[in-house]
Design a protein around this motif. Structure first.
Motif, PDB file in Angstrom:
ATOM      1  N   SER A 260      -3.658  -6.831 -12.415  1.00 20.76           N
ATOM      2  CA  SER A 260      -4.134  -5.796 -11.498  1.00 20.76           C
ATOM      3  C   SER A 260      -5.264  -6.348 -10.645  1.00 20.76           C
ATOM      4  O   SER A 260      -5.964  -7.284 -11.053  1.00 20.76           O
ATOM      5  CB  SER A 260      -4.616  -4.559 -12.268  1.00 20.76           C
ATOM      6  OG  SER A 260      -5.760  -4.873 -13.044  1.00 20.76           O
ATOM      7  N   PRO A 262      -8.431  -4.918  -7.678  1.00 22.24           N
ATOM      8  CA  PRO A 262      -9.071  -3.700  -7.138  1.00 22.24           C
ATOM      9  C   PRO A 262      -8.634  -3.429  -5.702  1.00 22.24           C
ATOM     10  O   PRO A 262      -8.326  -4.361  -4.938  1.00 22.24           O
ATOM     11  CB  PRO A 262     -10.559  -4.035  -7.225  1.00 22.24           C
ATOM     12  CG  PRO A 262     -10.615  -5.527  -7.173  1.00 22.24           C
ATOM     13  CD  PRO A 262      -9.376  -6.023  -7.865  1.00 22.24           C
ATOM     14  N   TYR A 265     -12.642  -4.762  -2.385  1.00 23.78           N
ATOM     15  CA  TYR A 265     -13.261  -6.002  -2.849  1.00 23.78           C
ATOM     16  C   TYR A 265     -14.187  -6.543  -1.759  1.00 23.78           C
ATOM     17  O   TYR A 265     -14.171  -6.057  -0.610  1.00 23.78           O
ATOM     18  CB  TYR A 265     -12.198  -7.048  -3.203  1.00 23.78           C
ATOM     19  CG  TYR A 265     -11.463  -7.637  -2.022  1.00 23.78           C
ATOM     20  CD1 TYR A 265     -11.809  -8.892  -1.514  1.00 23.78           C
ATOM     21  CD2 TYR A 265     -10.439  -6.939  -1.395  1.00 23.78           C
ATOM     22  CE1 TYR A 265     -11.151  -9.429  -0.430  1.00 23.78           C
ATOM     23  CE2 TYR A 265      -9.767  -7.468  -0.314  1.00 23.78           C
ATOM     24  CZ  TYR A 265     -10.119  -8.714   0.170  1.00 23.78           C
ATOM     25  OH  TYR A 265      -9.464  -9.241   1.249  1.00 23.78           O
ATOM     26  N   ARG A 370       0.215   1.893  -7.856  1.00 15.93           N
ATOM     27  CA  ARG A 370      -1.236   2.090  -7.695  1.00 15.93           C
ATOM     28  C   ARG A 370      -1.714   3.054  -8.767  1.00 15.93           C
ATOM     29  O   ARG A 370      -1.118   4.100  -8.994  1.00 15.93           O
ATOM     30  CB  ARG A 370      -1.549   2.639  -6.300  1.00 15.93           C
ATOM     31  CG  ARG A 370      -3.034   2.936  -6.102  1.00 15.93           C
ATOM     32  CD  ARG A 370      -3.320   3.443  -4.708  1.00 15.93           C
ATOM     33  NE  ARG A 370      -4.718   3.867  -4.596  1.00 15.93           N
ATOM     34  CZ  ARG A 370      -5.266   4.336  -3.466  1.00 15.93           C
ATOM     35  NH1 ARG A 370      -4.520   4.435  -2.364  1.00 15.93           N
ATOM     36  NH2 ARG A 370      -6.519   4.707  -3.445  1.00 15.93           N
ATOM     37  N   ARG A 374      -6.966   0.829  -8.284  1.00 18.19           N
ATOM     38  CA  ARG A 374      -6.434  -0.518  -8.489  1.00 18.19           C
ATOM     39  C   ARG A 374      -4.930  -0.530  -8.232  1.00 18.19           C
ATOM     40  O   ARG A 374      -4.242   0.474  -8.399  1.00 18.19           O
ATOM     41  CB  ARG A 374      -6.714  -1.006  -9.917  1.00 18.19           C
ATOM     42  CG  ARG A 374      -8.181  -1.068 -10.280  1.00 18.19           C
ATOM     43  CD  ARG A 374      -8.390  -1.647 -11.676  1.00 18.19           C
ATOM     44  NE  ARG A 374      -8.085  -3.073 -11.701  1.00 18.19           N
ATOM     45  CZ  ARG A 374      -8.948  -4.032 -11.406  1.00 18.19           C
ATOM     46  NH1 ARG A 374     -10.190  -3.722 -11.065  1.00 18.19           N
ATOM     47  NH2 ARG A 374      -8.608  -5.307 -11.455  1.00 18.19           N
ATOM     48  N   GLU A 376      -1.468  -2.403  -9.497  1.00 17.77           N
ATOM     49  CA  GLU A 376      -1.009  -3.068 -10.714  1.00 17.77           C
ATOM     50  C   GLU A 376       0.415  -3.570 -10.560  1.00 17.77           C
ATOM     51  O   GLU A 376       1.203  -3.023  -9.781  1.00 17.77           O
ATOM     52  CB  GLU A 376      -1.062  -2.105 -11.915  1.00 17.77           C
ATOM     53  CG  GLU A 376      -2.444  -1.609 -12.247  1.00 17.77           C
ATOM     54  CD  GLU A 376      -2.434  -0.665 -13.442  1.00 17.77           C
ATOM     55  OE1 GLU A 376      -1.322  -0.214 -13.831  1.00 17.77           O
ATOM     56  OE2 GLU A 376      -3.508  -0.376 -13.987  1.00 17.77           O
TER      57      GLU A 376
END
Length: 411
Positions: A260, A262, A265, A370, A374, A376
């Motif tokens: 995963s 974020p 960032y 999502r 995050r 994934e």
């Protein structure tokens, strides 16, 4: 090595001149007298010889009627003779030699190579926290026992070799046991499954196979036993030997990959040149030089460099280098497409690493989503790979003994 011997036993530098220098050189060759660093000069030749060959050299020079001139003397015998009255100098030389000898009895460096699943820092922390730290006496280090502990406590370690070289403990690990892997145990061993799956190929070099192609096995199952059974004509066991089990087992395994990233960032933009701060350490103690207080938005990389003699004789003194660089963070937000592409590249990189280690990817099913803030990815990976790890021999159960037919016992 030759320079060391010349220093220990001493060497003499000469210049020879005269009308029969070539005859002199021929006499030296005939009498097996070795002339080092022979080179022509304006009125003859220059060379050096061992101190012990001096008398032979003088005799041959008289026979050839040439003139020998001593240019210089080098080596330990002449150094001792020149400084024989400097008792304090020899005392400190002796003191330094004793200190180096004392340091050589301890462990001052631990290095790790070969790991991918487990980082070097993880293995180092495990060893130093549970077994051997810097400053441990070398005679207290049991490499065989450390190998056993590493194989037992780390499932992905199939093969490990520990050795003390000088004042360094070197740990080499391998996470795949294949035909190219050199068996390192000094004692008999089994090969067990470090993963669960279905055996698709099996080649036994030594030992007793306890499974066959097509069998579904669980993690920890003994695949090849180091126990060898000898049977009589009526199928009674008359002798049992212990050997190092060896072979290659290919298994189809299933793995669930999860990763995963974020949604938000920060991208770093370097705004300042790198700066290095050097500190001195002695054993477990570090002496830091005055430096500016650590600022925000700064990358810091610390590197430790030990003072050493040769390649493996490490000392307890060295320096730590801290490299710092300032950066300016810039906030970014990923779109769904960008996040999926980034996760896909990381998955492809992971699969490429597995393929380089010899695994064959049979199927890979990916699922992106999502969750909160995050993105994934969850992938179901089916692959064929070499499996197995070394373990100390364990006694077979009655069921396993009954499975072994006399004709299948190998040596």
């Amino acid at each position: 090595m030759l320079k060391i011997l010349h220093f220990i036993f001493g060497r003499l530098y000469f210049q020879v001149k005269g009308y029969q220098t070539e005859r002199f050189l021929n006499l030296c060759a005939k009498n097996h007298l070795v002339l080092w660093e022979l080179k022509p000069v304006s009125d003859g030749y220059a060379f050096c010889i061992r101190k012990s060959a001096y008398q032979t050299l003088v005799t041959l020079a008289q026979k050839a009627n040439v003139e020998l001139t001593l240019q210089k003397q080098r080596g330990l015998p002449y150094f001792l003779k020149e400084h024989r009255n400097r008792k304090i100098l020899f005392f400190f030389i002796f003191l330094c030699a004793m200190m180096i000898f004392s340091f050589s009895q301890f462990l001052w460096e631990i290095t790790v190579s070969g790991g991918e699943v487990y980082s070097k820092s993880d293995i180092l922390k495990y060893v130093t926290d549970n077994y051997y730290h810097l400053g441990t006496l070398k005679y207290q280090i049991d490499c065989d026992a450390l190998e056993d502990h590493l194989r037992e406590d780390y499932d992905e370690i199939a093969w490990v070799s520990c050795s003390v070289q000088g004042t360094r403990l070197h740990i080499e690990i391998k996470e795949t046991l294949d035909r190219k892997t050199k068996q390192n145990p000094k004692k008999p061993c089994d090969i067990v499954a470090n993963k669960s799956g279905i055996i698709t190929k099996m080649a036994v070099k030594s030992g007793t196979p306890l499974v066959s192609t097509g069998d579904s096995v669980k993690k920890g199952t003994t695949l090849i036993s180091g126990l060898i059974y000898y049977y009589s004509d009526d199928f009674t066991v008359i002798q049992t030997d212990k050997i190092k089990a060896d072979g290659e087992i290919i298994m189809r395994t299933k793995e669930v990959y999860e990763n995963s990233i974020p949604m938000e960032y920060y991208e770093k933009t370097i705004t300042d040149e790198k700066k290095c701060i050097k500190n001195i350490y002695l054993g477990q103690y570090q002496f830091d030089f005055p430096s500016k207080q650590k600022q925000n938005h700064t990358n810091v990389v610390t590197e430790r460099r030990s003072l050493k003699i040769g390649t493996s004789f490490y000392l307890s003194i060295g320096i730590t280098i801290q490299t710092t660089e300032k950066y300016q963070p810039k906030k970014k937000i990923l779109t769904k497409k960008e996040a999926q592409l980034k996760l896909k590249k990381q998955l492809e990189h992971y699969l490429t690493k597995k393929a380089k280690k010899g695994a064959k990817i049979v199927h890979c099913e990916e699922n992106y989503q999502r969750k909160n803030n995050r993105y994934e990815v969850r992938a179901s990976i089916i692959k064929e790979e070499s499996i197995g790890k070394i373990r100390n021999i364990k006694k077979l159960t009655k069921k396993q003994e009954e499975m072994i037919a006399p004709t299948t016992a190998q040596q």
